[in-house]
Design a protein around this motif. Structure first.
Motif, PDB file in Angstrom:
ATOM      1  N   LYS A 300      12.327  43.540 -27.398  1.00 30.87           N
ATOM      2  CA  LYS A 300      11.649  42.630 -28.173  1.00 30.87           C
ATOM      3  C   LYS A 300      10.122  42.700 -28.273  1.00 30.87           C
ATOM      4  O   LYS A 300       9.388  41.961 -29.283  1.00 30.87           O
ATOM      5  CB  LYS A 300      12.193  41.161 -27.741  1.00 30.87           C
ATOM      6  N   GLY A 301       9.614  43.608 -27.469  1.00 27.94           N
ATOM      7  CA  GLY A 301       8.210  43.630 -27.309  1.00 27.94           C
ATOM      8  C   GLY A 301       7.262  42.591 -26.668  1.00 27.94           C
ATOM      9  O   GLY A 301       7.988  41.712 -26.118  1.00 27.94           O
ATOM     10  N   VAL A 302       6.119  42.902 -26.377  1.00 29.59           N
ATOM     11  CA  VAL A 302       5.170  42.105 -25.467  1.00 29.59           C
ATOM     12  C   VAL A 302       3.784  41.923 -26.136  1.00 29.59           C
ATOM     13  O   VAL A 302       3.398  43.028 -27.065  1.00 29.59           O
ATOM     14  CB  VAL A 302       4.963  42.553 -24.264  1.00 29.59           C
ATOM     15  N   ASP A 303       3.427  40.517 -26.640  1.00 29.29           N
ATOM     16  CA  ASP A 303       2.277  40.290 -26.958  1.00 29.29           C
ATOM     17  C   ASP A 303       0.896  40.926 -26.152  1.00 29.29           C
ATOM     18  O   ASP A 303       0.658  40.377 -25.303  1.00 29.29           O
ATOM     19  CB  ASP A 303       1.976  38.887 -27.510  1.00 29.29           C
ATOM     20  N   MET A 304       0.517  42.178 -26.458  1.00 27.54           N
ATOM     21  CA  MET A 304      -0.347  42.840 -25.819  1.00 27.54           C
ATOM     22  C   MET A 304      -1.877  42.719 -26.404  1.00 27.54           C
ATOM     23  O   MET A 304      -2.165  42.895 -27.507  1.00 27.54           O
ATOM     24  CB  MET A 304      -0.174  44.464 -25.831  1.00 27.54           C
ATOM     25  N   LEU A 305      -2.619  42.298 -25.657  1.00 35.02           N
ATOM     26  CA  LEU A 305      -4.005  42.141 -25.930  1.00 35.02           C
ATOM     27  C   LEU A 305      -4.584  43.629 -26.432  1.00 35.02           C
ATOM     28  O   LEU A 305      -4.351  44.582 -25.652  1.00 35.02           O
ATOM     29  CB  LEU A 305      -4.776  41.350 -24.652  1.00 35.02           C
ATOM     30  N   ARG A 306      -5.520  43.578 -27.349  1.00 36.50           N
ATOM     31  CA  ARG A 306      -6.127  44.955 -27.611  1.00 36.50           C
ATOM     32  C   ARG A 306      -7.354  45.184 -26.634  1.00 36.50           C
ATOM     33  O   ARG A 306      -7.294  46.361 -26.364  1.00 36.50           O
ATOM     34  CB  ARG A 306      -6.685  44.756 -29.157  1.00 36.50           C
TER      35      ARG A 306
END
Length: 359
Positions: A300-306
């Protein structure tokens, strides 16, 4: 039934030793000299070898040396028999890699105790412990029995952490090592400018906090924060100390389990120094995919900060964003409605990572 090879040129002594072992429910093989002992060891692959030192055709040192060079027999526990007035034999044998020695003449309990201890150690050393909750708990159970000490980590309950929840902070007292059962965790150190320098991204099967417990300061060297919901097992410092410092064999096994891929870390540092930004970015994206942080058909993925991605590849945030935009325009990655990175073309990313080939 454990199988023991007795190599001894004195027939009466060899037969007496074999009889003692048979009565103790061991399978027993006998060899009358060093050369036949080597042949029998290679043919039967016993669980343990007991050998005299002074023998015709090949002495005990030669037997140990020959078997130590063969992968099939190099890990078999080896016990030397030596006379009480021949302590120099013991020193030489141990230098060659013998596991133990027994003085002749011996008491029956001395022989059986030495064998039991070496077989127990060999069994523990050669076990494989998977980096899963079941494998880790199995390790603690076996280590407890081996050390004769109950470890509090055995059957310990896991803890759950929410998104962005801090597990431990840099500078706080280090009381636990953490094993990640599920989810992803980011570790970082604060810089003098007040920024975050990422020191690692970890997923299921990884450990965090071990270097802090090994250090002399007694505090965490970095901050660990959950990227998205994670379940971890906390291993108390007391258990960590017992496993690392009480017994060398247990320590080697434990450190082997908790050591994340240091060669990988060294490779990343070299990449930052010498590789192009595109190549570093491709390698980082593939690593994120392996850890389940990138979204695909199976994750599902992870909301990763740029900012985190920029720190991984050693560039400014703006450079990282430009690189990701370029990769998105040529169809390597995408983003969903929540801005989660999505893997689109793994093969082309791998070409860039391996050969710096954007074609």
């Amino acid at each position: 039934m454990k199988k023991i090879l007795v190599i001894e040129d004195h027939e009466e002594f060899r037969e007496n030793t074999m009889e003692i072992l048979e009565m103790a429910n061991y399978g027993v093989l006998g060899a009358a000299n060093g050369r036949s002992g080597i042949q029998m060891a290679l043919e039967h692959l016993p669980d343990l070898i007991i050998s005299d030192i002074m023998m015709p055709e090949a002495n005990g040192y030669t037997v140990l040396e020959v078997l130590g060079k063969d992968p099939r027999t190099s890990k078999i526990p080896f016990i030397f028999l030596t006379a009480k007035d021949r302590k120099e034999d013991m020193r030489m044998g141990m230098n060659l890699g013998a596991d133990d020695y027994i003085y002749k003449p011996y008491e029956t309990h001395e022989l059986l105790d030495a064998i039991a201890m070496r077989l127990k150690k060999s069994s523990f050393i050669h076990q494989h412990f998977s980096k899963t909750p079941v494998g880790i708990n199995h390790f603690f159970k076996e280590a407890s029995e081996y050390l004769g000490k109950e470890l509090t980590s055995q059957d310990r309950e896991s803890q759950s952490f929410r998104d962005r929840e801090v597990i431990y902070r840099e500078g706080n007292a280090a009381h636990f090592l953490y094993f990640i059962e599920e989810g992803n965790i980011k570790t970082y150190r604060g810089t003098e400018e007040g920024k975050e320098m990422i020191t690692g991204l970890y997923g299921p099967g990884d450990f965090v906090g071990q270097l802090s417990l090994l250090g002399n300061g007694g505090t965490y060297l970095e901050t660990a924060i959950v990227m998205e919901h994670a379940t971890v097992l906390g291993i108390p410092k007391e258990d960590f100390i017992h496993l690392v410092y009480q017994d060398k064999e247990v320590a080697n096994k434990f450190l082997e389990i908790i050591s994340n891929n240091m060669a990988h870390l060294q490779g990343r540092l070299l990449d930052i120094a010498y590789s192009s930004v595109d190549r570093r970015a491709a390698k980082a994206l593939l690593e994120l995919h392996e850890k389940g942080i990138l979204k695909d058909d199976h994750h599902k993925g992870v909301d990763m900060l740029r900012e985190d991605f920029a720190s991984m590849i050693g560039v400014a945030k703006e450079t990282a964003i430009r690189t990701l935009t370029k990769f998105r325009e040529i169809g390597l990655v995408g983003t969903d409605k929540r801005r989660k990175l999505t893997l689109l073309d793994k093969d082309r990313l791998k070409r860039i990572a391996d050969f710096d080939d954007m074609v």
